[in-house]
Design a protein around this motif. Structure first.
Motif, PDB file in Angstrom:
ATOM      1  N   GLU A  33       2.865   0.518  -7.190  1.00 32.37           N
ATOM      2  CA  GLU A  33       2.230  -0.407  -8.090  1.00 32.37           C
ATOM      3  C   GLU A  33       1.334   0.285  -8.951  1.00 32.37           C
ATOM      4  O   GLU A  33       1.241   1.635  -9.005  1.00 32.37           O
ATOM      5  CB  GLU A  33       1.176  -1.257  -7.234  1.00 32.37           C
ATOM      6  N   PRO A  34       1.194  -0.092 -10.220  1.00 33.42           N
ATOM      7  CA  PRO A  34       0.536   0.476 -11.398  1.00 33.42           C
ATOM      8  C   PRO A  34      -0.890   1.274 -11.165  1.00 33.42           C
ATOM      9  O   PRO A  34      -1.298   2.341 -11.577  1.00 33.42           O
ATOM     10  CB  PRO A  34       0.304  -0.602 -12.413  1.00 33.42           C
ATOM     11  N   TRP A  35      -1.623   0.639 -10.189  1.00 35.48           N
ATOM     12  CA  TRP A  35      -2.910   1.248  -9.933  1.00 35.48           C
ATOM     13  C   TRP A  35      -2.881   2.658  -9.020  1.00 35.48           C
ATOM     14  O   TRP A  35      -3.765   3.373  -9.209  1.00 35.48           O
ATOM     15  CB  TRP A  35      -3.744   0.262  -8.860  1.00 35.48           C
ATOM     16  N   CYS A  36      -1.602   2.910  -8.460  1.00 34.92           N
ATOM     17  CA  CYS A  36      -1.363   4.125  -7.852  1.00 34.92           C
ATOM     18  C   CYS A  36      -0.156   5.086  -8.469  1.00 34.92           C
ATOM     19  O   CYS A  36      -0.001   5.974  -7.641  1.00 34.92           O
ATOM     20  CB  CYS A  36      -1.435   3.896  -6.420  1.00 34.92           C
ATOM     21  N   CYS A  37       0.423   4.612  -9.178  1.00 38.41           N
ATOM     22  CA  CYS A  37       1.601   5.140 -10.125  1.00 38.41           C
ATOM     23  C   CYS A  37       1.414   5.224 -11.526  1.00 38.41           C
ATOM     24  O   CYS A  37       0.996   4.161 -12.204  1.00 38.41           O
ATOM     25  CB  CYS A  37       2.907   4.437  -9.387  1.00 38.41           C
ATOM     26  N   ASN A  38       1.858   6.235 -12.378  1.00 39.25           N
ATOM     27  CA  ASN A  38       1.889   6.106 -13.559  1.00 39.25           C
ATOM     28  C   ASN A  38       3.243   6.775 -14.082  1.00 39.25           C
ATOM     29  O   ASN A  38       3.631   7.849 -13.842  1.00 39.25           O
ATOM     30  CB  ASN A  38       0.580   7.442 -14.033  1.00 39.25           C
ATOM     31  N   ASP A  39       3.810   5.745 -14.841  1.00 40.60           N
ATOM     32  CA  ASP A  39       5.218   6.254 -15.451  1.00 40.60           C
ATOM     33  C   ASP A  39       5.930   6.498 -14.251  1.00 40.60           C
ATOM     34  O   ASP A  39       6.872   7.565 -14.509  1.00 40.60           O
ATOM     35  CB  ASP A  39       4.938   7.168 -16.480  1.00 40.60           C
ATOM     36  N   GLY A  40       6.078   5.874 -13.196  1.00 38.87           N
ATOM     37  CA  GLY A  40       7.096   6.058 -12.089  1.00 38.87           C
ATOM     38  C   GLY A  40       6.655   7.599 -11.146  1.00 38.87           C
ATOM     39  O   GLY A  40       7.208   7.608 -10.474  1.00 38.87           O
ATOM     40  N   PHE A  41       5.422   7.857 -11.514  1.00 41.72           N
ATOM     41  CA  PHE A  41       5.228   9.162 -10.559  1.00 41.72           C
ATOM     42  C   PHE A  41       3.839   8.646  -9.905  1.00 41.72           C
ATOM     43  O   PHE A  41       2.824   8.178 -10.234  1.00 41.72           O
ATOM     44  CB  PHE A  41       4.741  10.210 -11.736  1.00 41.72           C
ATOM     45  N   ALA A  42       4.164   8.728  -8.387  1.00 42.68           N
ATOM     46  CA  ALA A  42       2.978   8.631  -7.563  1.00 42.68           C
ATOM     47  C   ALA A  42       1.697   9.509  -7.755  1.00 42.68           C
ATOM     48  O   ALA A  42       2.091  10.746  -7.772  1.00 42.68           O
ATOM     49  CB  ALA A  42       3.578   8.539  -6.232  1.00 42.68           C
ATOM     50  N   MET A  43       0.737   9.035  -7.613  1.00 42.34           N
ATOM     51  CA  MET A  43      -0.693   9.725  -7.669  1.00 42.34           C
ATOM     52  C   MET A  43      -1.440   9.608  -6.375  1.00 42.34           C
ATOM     53  O   MET A  43      -1.603   8.667  -6.051  1.00 42.34           O
ATOM     54  CB  MET A  43      -1.507   9.240  -9.046  1.00 42.34           C
ATOM     55  N   SER A  44      -1.861  10.713  -5.880  1.00 43.09           N
ATOM     56  CA  SER A  44      -2.922  10.682  -4.930  1.00 43.09           C
ATOM     57  C   SER A  44      -4.275  10.298  -5.337  1.00 43.09           C
ATOM     58  O   SER A  44      -5.122   9.722  -4.399  1.00 43.09           O
ATOM     59  CB  SER A  44      -2.964  11.968  -4.081  1.00 43.09           C
ATOM     60  N   ALA A  45      -4.738  10.759  -6.250  1.00 47.07           N
ATOM     61  CA  ALA A  45      -6.223  10.405  -6.852  1.00 47.07           C
ATOM     62  C   ALA A  45      -6.649   8.923  -6.485  1.00 47.07           C
ATOM     63  O   ALA A  45      -7.561   8.742  -5.924  1.00 47.07           O
ATOM     64  CB  ALA A  45      -6.375  10.865  -8.140  1.00 47.07           C
ATOM     65  N   PRO A  46      -5.759   7.906  -6.824  1.00 44.54           N
ATOM     66  CA  PRO A  46      -6.333   6.546  -6.648  1.00 44.54           C
ATOM     67  C   PRO A  46      -6.183   6.462  -5.036  1.00 44.54           C
ATOM     68  O   PRO A  46      -7.095   5.436  -4.499  1.00 44.54           O
ATOM     69  CB  PRO A  46      -5.462   5.887  -7.400  1.00 44.54           C
ATOM     70  N   ILE A  47      -5.627   7.024  -4.272  1.00 47.14           N
ATOM     71  CA  ILE A  47      -5.282   6.677  -2.759  1.00 47.14           C
ATOM     72  C   ILE A  47      -6.331   7.303  -1.744  1.00 47.14           C
ATOM     73  O   ILE A  47      -6.890   6.522  -1.046  1.00 47.14           O
ATOM     74  CB  ILE A  47      -3.986   7.380  -2.403  1.00 47.14           C
ATOM     75  N   THR A  48      -6.859   8.303  -2.286  1.00 50.49           N
ATOM     76  CA  THR A  48      -7.790   9.172  -1.487  1.00 50.49           C
ATOM     77  C   THR A  48      -9.056   8.310  -1.416  1.00 50.49           C
ATOM     78  O   THR A  48      -9.653   8.174  -0.154  1.00 50.49           O
ATOM     79  CB  THR A  48      -8.212  10.647  -2.108  1.00 50.49           C
ATOM     80  N   PRO A  49      -9.768   7.803  -2.300  1.00 48.69           N
ATOM     81  CA  PRO A  49     -10.767   6.918  -1.993  1.00 48.69           C
ATOM     82  C   PRO A  49     -10.581   5.830  -1.268  1.00 48.69           C
ATOM     83  O   PRO A  49     -11.584   5.527  -0.378  1.00 48.69           O
ATOM     84  CB  PRO A  49     -11.357   6.503  -3.435  1.00 48.69           C
ATOM     85  N   VAL A  50      -9.590   5.077  -1.155  1.00 51.73           N
ATOM     86  CA  VAL A  50      -9.180   4.120  -0.307  1.00 51.73           C
ATOM     87  C   VAL A  50      -9.173   4.422   1.003  1.00 51.73           C
ATOM     88  O   VAL A  50      -9.549   4.164   2.041  1.00 51.73           O
ATOM     89  CB  VAL A  50      -7.938   3.397  -0.781  1.00 51.73           C
ATOM     90  N   LEU A  51      -8.507   5.685   1.487  1.00 49.65           N
ATOM     91  CA  LEU A  51      -8.350   6.484   2.481  1.00 49.65           C
ATOM     92  C   LEU A  51      -9.719   6.538   3.378  1.00 49.65           C
ATOM     93  O   LEU A  51     -10.240   6.413   4.293  1.00 49.65           O
ATOM     94  CB  LEU A  51      -7.660   7.709   2.505  1.00 49.65           C
ATOM     95  N   ARG A  52     -10.683   7.017   2.245  1.00 43.89           N
ATOM     96  CA  ARG A  52     -12.024   7.345   2.713  1.00 43.89           C
ATOM     97  C   ARG A  52     -12.767   5.957   3.140  1.00 43.89           C
ATOM     98  O   ARG A  52     -13.379   5.775   4.306  1.00 43.89           O
ATOM     99  CB  ARG A  52     -12.948   7.904   1.842  1.00 43.89           C
ATOM    100  N   ARG A  53     -12.374   5.005   2.559  1.00 43.42           N
ATOM    101  CA  ARG A  53     -13.226   3.686   2.491  1.00 43.42           C
ATOM    102  C   ARG A  53     -12.611   2.792   3.841  1.00 43.42           C
ATOM    103  O   ARG A  53     -13.502   2.358   4.450  1.00 43.42           O
ATOM    104  CB  ARG A  53     -12.801   2.747   1.374  1.00 43.42           C
ATOM    105  N   ILE A  54     -11.217   3.057   4.235  1.00 41.64           N
ATOM    106  CA  ILE A  54     -10.877   2.350   5.324  1.00 41.64           C
ATOM    107  C   ILE A  54     -11.111   3.278   6.516  1.00 41.64           C
ATOM    108  O   ILE A  54     -10.711   2.719   7.783  1.00 41.64           O
ATOM    109  CB  ILE A  54      -9.390   2.069   5.212  1.00 41.64           C
TER     110      ILE A  54
END
Length: 70
Positions: A33-54
């Motif tokens: 989804e756009p919040w975790c992928c940029n131009d088709g490239f997956a990014m870990s930066a938006p995922i890491t805070p979610v991992l900590r939060r959950i």
């Protein structure tokens, strides 16, 4: 834009479907989804805070598994 609760649910769903530890970039790739992928490239930066939060469990090598309570 996804809310924090929606992001939590999506990341948790990926972790629950996986039997072995997984890196944040692969979680982003699966969510795709756009919040975790940029131009088709997956990014870990938006995922890491979610991992900590959950409360996901971090393993050696930057791998994560679902929280114990989930």
């Amino acid at each position: 834009m996804s809310t924090p609760a929606e992001k939590n649910a999506k990341v948790l769903a990926v972790l629950q479907a996986e039997q072995k530890p997984i890196v944040p970039t692969e979680i982003a790739r699966r969510i795709n989804e756009p919040w975790c992928c940029n131009d088709g490239f997956a990014m870990s930066a938006p995922i890491t805070p979610v991992l900590r939060r959950i409360g996901a469990i971090r393993h050696k090598g930057g791998l994560y598994t679902k929280p114990e309570a989930a």
